[in-house]
Design an enzyme around this catalytic site. Structure first.
Site, PDB file in Angstrom:
ATOM      1  N   LYS A   1       0.854  -1.198   0.000  1.00  0.00           N
ATOM      2  CA  LYS A   1       0.000   0.000   0.000  1.00  0.00           C
ATOM      3  C   LYS A   1       0.887   1.245   0.000  1.00  0.00           C
ATOM      4  O   LYS A   1       1.874   1.302   0.751  1.00  0.00           O
ATOM      5  CB  LYS A   1      -0.924  -0.017   1.214  1.00  0.00           C
ATOM      6  CG  LYS A   1      -2.019   1.047   1.176  1.00  0.00           C
ATOM      7  CD  LYS A   1      -2.942   0.908   2.393  1.00  0.00           C
ATOM      8  CE  LYS A   1      -4.048   1.961   2.393  1.00  0.00           C
ATOM      9  NZ  LYS A   1      -4.905   1.874   3.585  1.00  0.00           N
TER      10      LYS A   1
ATOM     11  N   SER B   1      -9.834   2.200   2.371  1.00  0.00           N
ATOM     12  CA  SER B   1      -8.890   2.895   1.513  1.00  0.00           C
ATOM     13  C   SER B   1      -7.937   1.971   0.764  1.00  0.00           C
ATOM     14  O   SER B   1      -7.413   2.334  -0.274  1.00  0.00           O
ATOM     15  CB  SER B   1      -8.066   3.874   2.335  1.00  0.00           C
ATOM     16  OG  SER B   1      -7.276   3.173   3.278  1.00  0.00           O
TER      17      SER B   1
ATOM     18  N   SER C   1     -10.030  -0.205   6.531  1.00  0.00           N
ATOM     19  CA  SER C   1      -9.375  -0.081   5.223  1.00  0.00           C
ATOM     20  C   SER C   1      -8.666  -1.340   4.729  1.00  0.00           C
ATOM     21  O   SER C   1      -8.261  -1.399   3.571  1.00  0.00           O
ATOM     22  CB  SER C   1      -8.367   1.069   5.242  1.00  0.00           C
ATOM     23  OG  SER C   1      -9.050   2.291   5.282  1.00  0.00           O
TER      24      SER C   1
END
Lengths: 498, 505
Positions: free
Chosen positions: B84, B159, B183
């Site tokens: 990420k 996210s 997320s």
């Protein structure tokens, strides 16, 4: 047109000053408050930084345990209570020299609180209440380039050095100080001076005001005689010598008195101190609405010093300054008056250090008060900014003890030291100051004195040996003072057979 | 050998150990897959082809050398992973999905990256995300939305939509996400994959670009429970660089994932997380999964957590408050975007222009919310009150865990929604995280495991498991039990049901 300032005496006949002092102390830990970067002063810009103290995205702080230890020691030395559990908080505001745009500080949970200490001014002891001592990190240092004043206004650009960002600071805040009005400024100075000595004795800071490791912000307000309502205060920032503390406080009293007596209002603001002109100028307007949006620092866990640890630290504290002064006075055999001069001359620590180097208390006092403190006073400097330390004083005294110098010549050596002419040996060499210990040279001078003063010799021979003093004087004059008077007397006596 | 991308991480590790495939081959296969499908999926913001292959080669060399020396490589050595874009990796662009960090190459590795590298895990590149992890769809990314591999017209969740989409699209067998309010778990649920939020403090936040410091938790994403556990073990554990890191041994997650035995395990179904607002297909799959666990010997009871209903409002005070402070450092002075520095503007103006241009609408919304919530005079009513709610939620959990070992709920009220569907309705978007937020507020462990497809839209449904602090192993126990029971129905993990993506060359 009203005067900018009132005379201090006029100001104090109308108003009582109320003071509050905030002192920032840079700790002398090897590493910064929240990272492992070194803390040495004077390194090239931005060479002592890492992701943490640069506030790079993702970096996290870790509390320096040594800094907590120092904070607790300071708290204890100021007779504070030590928090059993406290947190750091974020103080949020924007400034380019603050990498995270918040300062990790402490807010409503300081590590130390509710303390007190004492200062002595003109033989009187005044108690100062300590509100709190809390831990925080220093910011970076901005240099504003291109402006006339060195301040941001008018500068073309600014340079930021983050070496200082993250250096551990302890902020020590007094409660309001109310002392006899005429003493206020002197008490302020004595307080900062006392703190310096205390912090030095604790070994937690270099306490160099000239390098910014001890910085004082002075809050001053006035209230009319007899009033209990506090006036609007100003905060004069970064007053960086003991003498300046006294001067800045005095200036603010006289300035605010002029404003108030002409019917004006004192603005709540920060003010800049100007060492050269001795005045303060308006800085940033400060209102009670200043909102730093404090909240507990979520990146750090609470600090919870165990009581055992606190007691261990308490046991390591040096003697309380007031007790120590009494003990030193006894050890040294100084009178109250002499001791007061030492304290007022800010010469206690240098004298202690000089005596530790083998100098007698009387000699140490003689040089520090008679020569150095006097000179500091004349040039308006702090004693420790003179560039002459205990080591130099001890060296000069050693030269007196071994007969190389007499007191008069020693004074000239100090003169040279203060003028930066080199080491004592170099100054003696350059100025040609050593005593003449060569007997034949002295005997020649004695012969000349006898020849030139037959009347004196006559008196001595007629049973008045005391008259020989005039001959000694003549010899000394002949030798331009560079002779040991006792030696001259001995040789003269031999010559004259007395 | 394109079927290498269909293997699990554990299988790939085995292929390398037995000498049937090299890390370079495996890494190249995944890079090829990225090249083929990421145009449509947009899971990656940056693909580090060179760095990944170099890392793979180093692992292969090490393996060759180890054969002689007898040295043991880490279990996942040579397996590729998608990272990420919120975690720093030295020298590799890191944006957190924001324009304000465009072009920034961090000078240091986050602790997670250090541990990945130490384990020989090959980092393929950085995955897309909502800007500064603010969002539940990746639509708030400054670099375009990621598409859900199950249906490219839908969002993959957020996210960490990029990470979950990457493993769901077979672009990587493993990914790292970060979970502040869901997320990792919500995108896991939406993409039919496993997403685990470890205990807060169980994985290090050092090098994680902070959204909300007291909530952020890095964790593993994978297609199987065992893969997630192996990755969990590789990145977890005490880190002296993170003060909030827990100094305790990592829970036995791999062992739990290998022995998914739930017999006698007490499972509490959270009464408040279901009913109105929950899609029927989601509820149906959830209840079937609960029944399945009952059949496997778990003792299931209903449990009430009365304060969970306040979790969402409390979260939307605490998160923006911390975020408003965490994001203050983006001032154009030291790194990233700088706008308006023409020699006439003041530093303040440059900061202001840069933040105006560099932050997206959702980021600005939360900075303003947080700034307001922390303001003097409002602090007690907002931030202070939210912290009290947080305490009450933690107490709900503590009380529940007196009765049961784990709590369960649907991971999300709905399945993946269409791109653009909720972008103009922040509250509807925030409600995605209704089930996941309480665990962040309490700091305990939680995970989402695939539990089937909703009848009405054929999209994956996530089964949410919550476990006490540092009992992350219980998550994997339940996940593994569910996975093997469901695999019998499906003939493999749920992902085998995913439609094939069109491959472009």
């Amino acid at each position: 047109m009203t005067a900018d300032v009132l005379e201090i005496n006029d100001a104090l006949t109308q108003y009582d000053p109320v003071l509050g002092l905030e002192v920032h102390v840079e700790l002398n830990t090897k590493s910064k408050m929240f990272c492992g970067c070194p803390t040495e002063f004077g390194a090239p810009p931005n060479t002592q930084t890492c992701p943490v103290c640069l506030g790079l995205p993702g970096a996290l702080p870790v509390v320096n345990a040594k800094a907590v230890e120092s904070a607790i020691k300071i708290g204890l030395a100021l007779n504070c209570e030590i928090a059993e559990w406290c947190r750091f908080a974020r103080k949020n505001y924007f400034y380019p020299d603050m990498p995270k745009n918040f300062q990790t500080s402490q807010y409503d949970e300081p590590i130390a609180f509710n303390g007190w200490t004492e200062v002595v001014v003109d033989g009187e002891t005044y108690r100062i209440e300590i509100e709190r001592a809390h831990m925080e990190e220093d910011t970076g240092k901005s240099t504003h380039v291109g402006g006339a004043t060195g301040r941001i206004h008018g500068a073309s650009h600014s340079l930021v050095d983050y070496n200082r960002a993250g250096i551990p600071l302890i902020e020590i805040v007094t409660k309001t100080i109310e002392v006899p009005p005429a003493k206020a400024a002197a008490v302020a100075r004595a307080y900062v001076s006392m703190l310096r000595d205390l912090l030095f004795a604790l070994g937690v800071s270099d306490v160099r005001m000239d390098q910014g490791s001890l910085r004082c912000d002075a809050n001053v307000s006035l209230k009319p005689h007899g009033s209990t309502v506090l006036g609007t205060r100003t905060e004069t920032k970064n007053v960086n010598s003991f003498r300046s503390v006294e001067r800045a406080v005095t200036y603010e009293i006289t300035r605010q008195a002029a404003v108030l007596s002409s019917g004006g209002k004192v603005l709540q603001e920060t003010r800049h101190w100007h060492e050269d002109t001795g005045i303060t100028t308006s800085g940033r307007e400060k209102s009670d609405a200043d909102d730093y949006r404090y909240f507990p620092e979520p990146d750090l866990v609470p600090v919870a010093p165990s009581r055992e640890w606190v007691e261990e630290l308490r046991a390591t504290l040096p003697e309380a300054p007031s007790l120590r002064r009494v003990r030193l006075q006894e050890d040294w055999g100084f009178t109250d008056l002499e001791m007061r001069d030492v304290i007022n001359g800010n010469a206690l620590e240098p004298i202690v250090a000089t005596i530790e180097l083998g100098v007698t208390p009387a000699a140490a006092k003689k040089w520090w008060l008679g020569e150095l403190a006097r000179s500091a006073n004349e040039s308006g400097q702090d004693l420790d900014a003179l560039g002459v330390g205990p080591a130099e004083v001890a060296e000069v005294q050693k030269l007196v003890d071994d007969g190389t110098l007499n007191d008069k010549l020693a004074r000239q050596v100090f003169e040279g030291l203060l003028a930066g002419e080199g080491t004592p040996a170099e100054i003696i060499e350059k100025r040609g100051l050593a005593l003449v210990s060569d007997d034949s040279a002295l005997l020649e001078a004695i012969d000349r004195a006898i020849a030139a003063n037959p009347d004196v010799v006559e008196k001595v021979n007629s049973g008045k040996p005391a008259a020989a003093g005039a001959l000694i004087g003549a010899v000394m004059k002949d030798m331009r003072g560079q002779a040991d008077a006792a030696k001259v007397r001995q040789l003269l006596n031999e010559k004259l057979g007395i | 050998m394109s079927d290498l991308t269909r293997k699990t991480a554990a299988e790939l590790a085995e292929l390398m150990t037995s000498g049937q495939a090299s890390s370079v081959e495996i890494t190249q296969a995944h890079l090829d897959r990225i090249a083929a499908v990421d145009g449509a999926v947009h899971a990656f913001l940056h693909v580090d082809t060179e760095g990944a292959l170099a890392q793979a080669k180093a692992v292969d060399d090490k393996r060759t050398a180890a054969k002689k020396s007898g040295e043991q490589l880490s279990p996942l050595a040579g397996v590729p992973l998608a990272l990420k874009d919120v975690l720093t990796q030295e020298g590799v662009p890191t944006t957190a999905g924001s324009k304000i960090l465009e072009g920034w190459k961090p000078p240091y590795d986050s602790t997670v990256v250090k541990r990945l590298k130490a384990a020989g895990i090959v980092i393929l590149g950085k995955t897309n995300m909502d800007e500064f992890a603010m969002g539940s769809s990746t639509e708030n990314s400054a670099y375009g939305t990621t598409h859900n591999p199950w249906d490219l017209a839908r969002i993959p969740g957020g996210s960490g939509g990029g990470s979950s989409a990457a493993i769901s699209a077979y672009e990587a067998p493993l990914a790292i996400g970060t979970d502040t309010g869901g997320s990792i778990r919500q995108p896991g649920a939406f993409t039919g994959t496993v997403g685990v939020k470890p205990t807060y403090g169980g994985t290090s936040r050092y090098g994680l670009i902070a959204l909300a410091s007291s909530l952020d938790t890095p964790g593993p994403c994978a297609r199987t429970t065992l893969d997630a556990a192996l990755l969990h073990e590789a990145i977890a554990g005490y880190d002296p660089m993170d003060s909030t890191s827990i100094n305790q041994p990592v829970p036995a997650v791999v062992e739990a994932a290998r022995n998914g035995d739930v017999a006698g395990l007490r499972i509490g179904v959270v009464k408040e997380l279901g009913g109105e607002g929950y899609q029927s297909g989601v509820e149906a799959r959830f209840h079937e999964a609960v029944e399945l666990l009952t059949k496997l010997g778990a003792e299931v009871v209903e449990v009430s957590c009365p304060h969970f209903e306040y979790a969402l409002p409390a979260y939307y005070l605490i998160l923006p408050s911390e975020a408003s402070s965490n994001l203050a450092k983006f001032d154009a002075m030291r790194y990233g975007l700088r706008v308006g520095d023409d020699g006439t503007n003041s530093a303040e103006t440059v900061t202001s222009l840069t933040r105006e241009a560099g932050f997206g609408a959702e980021v600005k919304r939360r900075i303003i919310l947080g700034t307001h919530a922390l303001s003097s005079g409002y602090y007690d009513a907002y931030y202070g009150q939210a912290q009290k709610v947080r305490t009450l939620i933690a107490r709900d959990f503590a009380k529940a865990y007196e009765q049961v070992d784990v709590l369960v709920s649907p991971a999300t009220p709905t399945t993946a929604f269409a791109i653009g569907d909720r972008i103009d309705d922040p509250i509807a978007m925030y409600k995605n995280d209704l089930c996941t937020i309480p665990s962040n507020l309490a700091g305990n462990a939680a995970a989402s495991f695939p539990c089937g497809l909703a009848d009405e839209d054929g999209l994956p449904v996530g089964f949410h498991v919550m476990a006490p602090v540092m009992r992350d192993d219980l998550l994997y126990k339940v996940g593994a039990a569910l996975e093997s029971a469901l695999a019998e129905q499906w003939g493999g993990v749920l992902m085998t049901k995913a439609p094939e993506l069109e491959v472009t060359r």
